[in-house]
Design a protein around this motif. Structure first.
Motif, PDB file in Angstrom:
ATOM      1  N   THR A 144      32.149 -41.605  25.489  1.00 27.98           N
ATOM      2  CA  THR A 144      32.635 -40.292  26.193  1.00 27.98           C
ATOM      3  C   THR A 144      33.432 -39.347  24.929  1.00 27.98           C
ATOM      4  O   THR A 144      34.229 -40.062  24.022  1.00 27.98           O
ATOM      5  CB  THR A 144      33.386 -40.080  27.219  1.00 27.98           C
ATOM      6  N   THR A 145      33.001 -38.088  24.682  1.00 32.81           N
ATOM      7  CA  THR A 145      33.301 -37.520  23.448  1.00 32.81           C
ATOM      8  C   THR A 145      34.434 -36.178  23.920  1.00 32.81           C
ATOM      9  O   THR A 145      35.078 -35.377  23.137  1.00 32.81           O
ATOM     10  CB  THR A 145      32.377 -37.013  22.666  1.00 32.81           C
TER      11      THR A 145
ATOM     12  N   TYR B 160      27.931 -33.660  18.266  1.00 35.76           N
ATOM     13  CA  TYR B 160      27.738 -34.960  19.019  1.00 35.76           C
ATOM     14  C   TYR B 160      26.445 -35.771  18.667  1.00 35.76           C
ATOM     15  O   TYR B 160      26.253 -36.724  18.726  1.00 35.76           O
ATOM     16  CB  TYR B 160      27.870 -34.655  20.580  1.00 35.76           C
ATOM     17  N   THR B 161      25.174 -34.874  18.521  1.00 35.38           N
ATOM     18  CA  THR B 161      23.987 -35.404  18.196  1.00 35.38           C
ATOM     19  C   THR B 161      24.231 -35.979  16.659  1.00 35.38           C
ATOM     20  O   THR B 161      23.329 -37.165  16.627  1.00 35.38           O
ATOM     21  CB  THR B 161      23.020 -34.333  18.119  1.00 35.38           C
ATOM     22  N   ASP B 162      24.802 -35.534  15.649  1.00 36.23           N
ATOM     23  CA  ASP B 162      24.962 -36.053  14.573  1.00 36.23           C
ATOM     24  C   ASP B 162      25.451 -37.398  14.843  1.00 36.23           C
ATOM     25  O   ASP B 162      25.229 -38.245  13.998  1.00 36.23           O
ATOM     26  CB  ASP B 162      25.667 -35.219  13.576  1.00 36.23           C
ATOM     27  N   TRP B 163      26.675 -37.374  15.389  1.00 35.69           N
ATOM     28  CA  TRP B 163      27.168 -38.803  15.755  1.00 35.69           C
ATOM     29  C   TRP B 163      26.399 -40.078  16.367  1.00 35.69           C
ATOM     30  O   TRP B 163      26.337 -41.122  15.800  1.00 35.69           O
ATOM     31  CB  TRP B 163      28.536 -38.818  16.315  1.00 35.69           C
TER      32      TRP B 163
ATOM     33  N   VAL C 106      20.274 -48.232  29.721  1.00 39.46           N
ATOM     34  CA  VAL C 106      20.100 -46.773  28.795  1.00 39.46           C
ATOM     35  C   VAL C 106      21.601 -46.433  28.559  1.00 39.46           C
ATOM     36  O   VAL C 106      22.326 -46.316  29.117  1.00 39.46           O
ATOM     37  CB  VAL C 106      19.555 -45.695  29.739  1.00 39.46           C
ATOM     38  N   VAL C 107      21.662 -46.108  27.373  1.00 46.20           N
ATOM     39  CA  VAL C 107      22.947 -45.727  26.653  1.00 46.20           C
ATOM     40  C   VAL C 107      23.140 -44.382  27.002  1.00 46.20           C
ATOM     41  O   VAL C 107      22.252 -43.466  27.341  1.00 46.20           O
ATOM     42  CB  VAL C 107      22.721 -45.623  25.132  1.00 46.20           C
ATOM     43  N   VAL C 108      24.441 -43.840  27.522  1.00 45.16           N
ATOM     44  CA  VAL C 108      24.993 -42.580  27.698  1.00 45.16           C
ATOM     45  C   VAL C 108      26.001 -42.130  26.856  1.00 45.16           C
ATOM     46  O   VAL C 108      26.880 -42.578  26.731  1.00 45.16           O
ATOM     47  CB  VAL C 108      25.503 -42.490  29.274  1.00 45.16           C
ATOM     48  N   PHE C 109      25.397 -41.099  26.026  1.00 45.06           N
ATOM     49  CA  PHE C 109      26.207 -40.836  24.910  1.00 45.06           C
ATOM     50  C   PHE C 109      26.678 -39.133  24.926  1.00 45.06           C
ATOM     51  O   PHE C 109      25.793 -38.379  24.956  1.00 45.06           O
ATOM     52  CB  PHE C 109      25.617 -41.185  23.685  1.00 45.06           C
ATOM     53  N   ALA C 110      27.999 -38.981  24.858  1.00 40.78           N
ATOM     54  CA  ALA C 110      28.692 -37.698  24.732  1.00 40.78           C
ATOM     55  C   ALA C 110      28.211 -36.590  26.175  1.00 40.78           C
ATOM     56  O   ALA C 110      27.757 -35.582  25.923  1.00 40.78           O
ATOM     57  CB  ALA C 110      28.074 -36.749  23.632  1.00 40.78           C
ATOM     58  N   PRO C 111      28.545 -37.301  27.149  1.00 34.40           N
ATOM     59  CA  PRO C 111      28.417 -36.484  28.361  1.00 34.40           C
ATOM     60  C   PRO C 111      29.169 -35.431  28.516  1.00 34.40           C
ATOM     61  O   PRO C 111      30.496 -35.420  28.130  1.00 34.40           O
ATOM     62  CB  PRO C 111      28.527 -37.254  29.405  1.00 34.40           C
TER      63      PRO C 111
END
Length: 389
Positions: A146-147, A317-320, A122-127
């Motif tokens: 990570t952002t 972040y959702t847009d990215w 599972v991808v973990v994006f922008a925690p």
């Protein structure tokens, strides 16, 4: 990214277990999960994150989805508790079969769950967490993006500017016990070494503390001319309230988590004159930025509320994330997403510059210094690039 680097990344990804089939992806749908603090100490701020995520997803779906697939968001409660987050992520993986976990909130909850998520492919994006902690807990998985700017690098950059431009000689540090405080102190140490100075005084606090009289008293006894406060929302207000109570004319500079519109709004007179390190732009209804104006108007029309910078960042972040989905193509898998995302840059009304991922972490990291004036954050120093890690 060079051809050799792309090939190496693809080979690395191919070796990760669980990559053969893309969970959460059907011919018509992409399932995305998140876990937020819906019942814990920061629950009041969570509607901003949840609403902004859903808003960007609704926009993508209204435009036909991503390569013909609609995105469906599933949100679970982590209560700001690592064990509750573990249960939430297990449910997202096993019951909801999510493709990715997006904008999950809290350093503890993310650190406790990132390895289980990536082990399941599972991808973990922008925690929303200390990026260095999440990357370390994830074992360097290529599925973790990570952002949030690193607390050590941004602290070092901002404090170095303050020492140089304010003529600071005696720095005191108030920090939270644990990983967050360790990162702040590492940044302080770097700035002090560069300035050939030593820290005049340090005082720790525990998560949940509400009385900061002893910490501030220690700073005053050491006659510091700058307090570097490694604090979040309530703690930032508490430190400043104690300084004001003493009638002490000393500069207070809060680190990345403390510079938020919530601090300015809740602290009121107590936080007037507070300085803060910021890694993203803050806009309110008076903004002249066209992108920010469009976002604020759309959010208010949809939810009948004014968005804060937390909503703006969650939307950004959702847009990215959506852009990375688009770049991955119709043949979507965790592997194709991770490979494609390396080449997707991002810039909008929240950022100080165009950003991309280097070693799966946002780059470049920028930090600015603002001050609370009239209940809002006003720029003092322009955005500065932090040293890459």
């Amino acid at each position: 990214m060079h051809t050799f680097q792309r090939t190496l990344l693809a080979l690395t990804l191919a070796g990760v277990a669980g990559f053969a089939a893309a969970g959460g992806v059907t011919d018509t749908e992409i399932v995305v999960g998140s876990h937020l603090d819906l019942s814990g100490p920061t629950a009041a701020g969570m509607p901003m994150l949840r609403n902004a995520m859903q808003m960007r997803i609704d926009e993508a779906n209204a435009a036909g989805g991503v390569h013909g697939r609609r995105i469906r968001l599933v949100v679970e409660d982590n209560g700001s508790q690592p064990q509750q987050a573990v249960r939430a992520v297990q449910k997202l993986i096993k019951s909801d079969d999510v493709f990715a976990i997006l904008n999950a909130f809290g350093s503890g909850p993310n650190a406790a769950t990132v390895k289980a998520a990536t082990d399941a492919g599972v991808v973990v994006f922008a925690p929303w967490a200390a990026s260095a902690i999440v990357q370390r807990a994830g074992g360097g998985s290529p599925l973790v993006f990570t952002t949030v700017q690193n607390y050590d690098t941004t602290t070092a950059t901002g404090l170095s500017w303050a020492v140089k431009n304010w003529g600071v000689k005696r720095v005191g540090v108030i920090y939270q016990e644990g990983p967050f405080g360790d990162l702040v102190r590492a940044g302080v140490a770097e700035a002090m070494k560069a300035a050939n100075l030593t820290v005049a005084a340090e005082a720790a606090y525990k998560v949940g503390d509400i009385d900061f009289s002893s910490q501030v008293a220690r700073m005053k006894a050491a006659d510091v001319d700058l307090i570097l406060a490694g604090t979040v929302v309530r703690e930032t207000v508490g430190v400043m309230a104690e300084v004001k109570k003493l009638g002490w004319d000393v500069k207070v500079l809060t680190t990345l988590p403390g510079r938020s519109s919530i601090v300015a709004r809740l602290g009121k007179e107590a936080v007037e004159g507070l300085y803060g390190l910021g890694g993203w732009q803050i806009h309110d209804a008076s903004t002249k930025d066209p992108g920010a104006q469009k976002f604020i108007a759309a959010y208010k029309a949809k939810f009948n509320a004014d968005p804060d910078e937390n909503a703006a960042n969650a939307y950004s972040y959702t847009d990215w994330f959506v852009k990375c989905l688009q770049a991955a193509g119709r043949n979507l898998s965790a592997q194709s997403f991770a490979t494609a995302c390396q080449g997707v840059s991002h810039e909008d009304f929240t950022t100080y510059s165009k950003q991309s991922f280097v070693k799966n972490h946002v780059n470049p990291e920028y930090v600015a210094i603002d001050v609370v004036k009239g209940g809002r954050w006003v720029p003092v120093a322009p955005a500065m690039a932090s040293a890459a890690r």
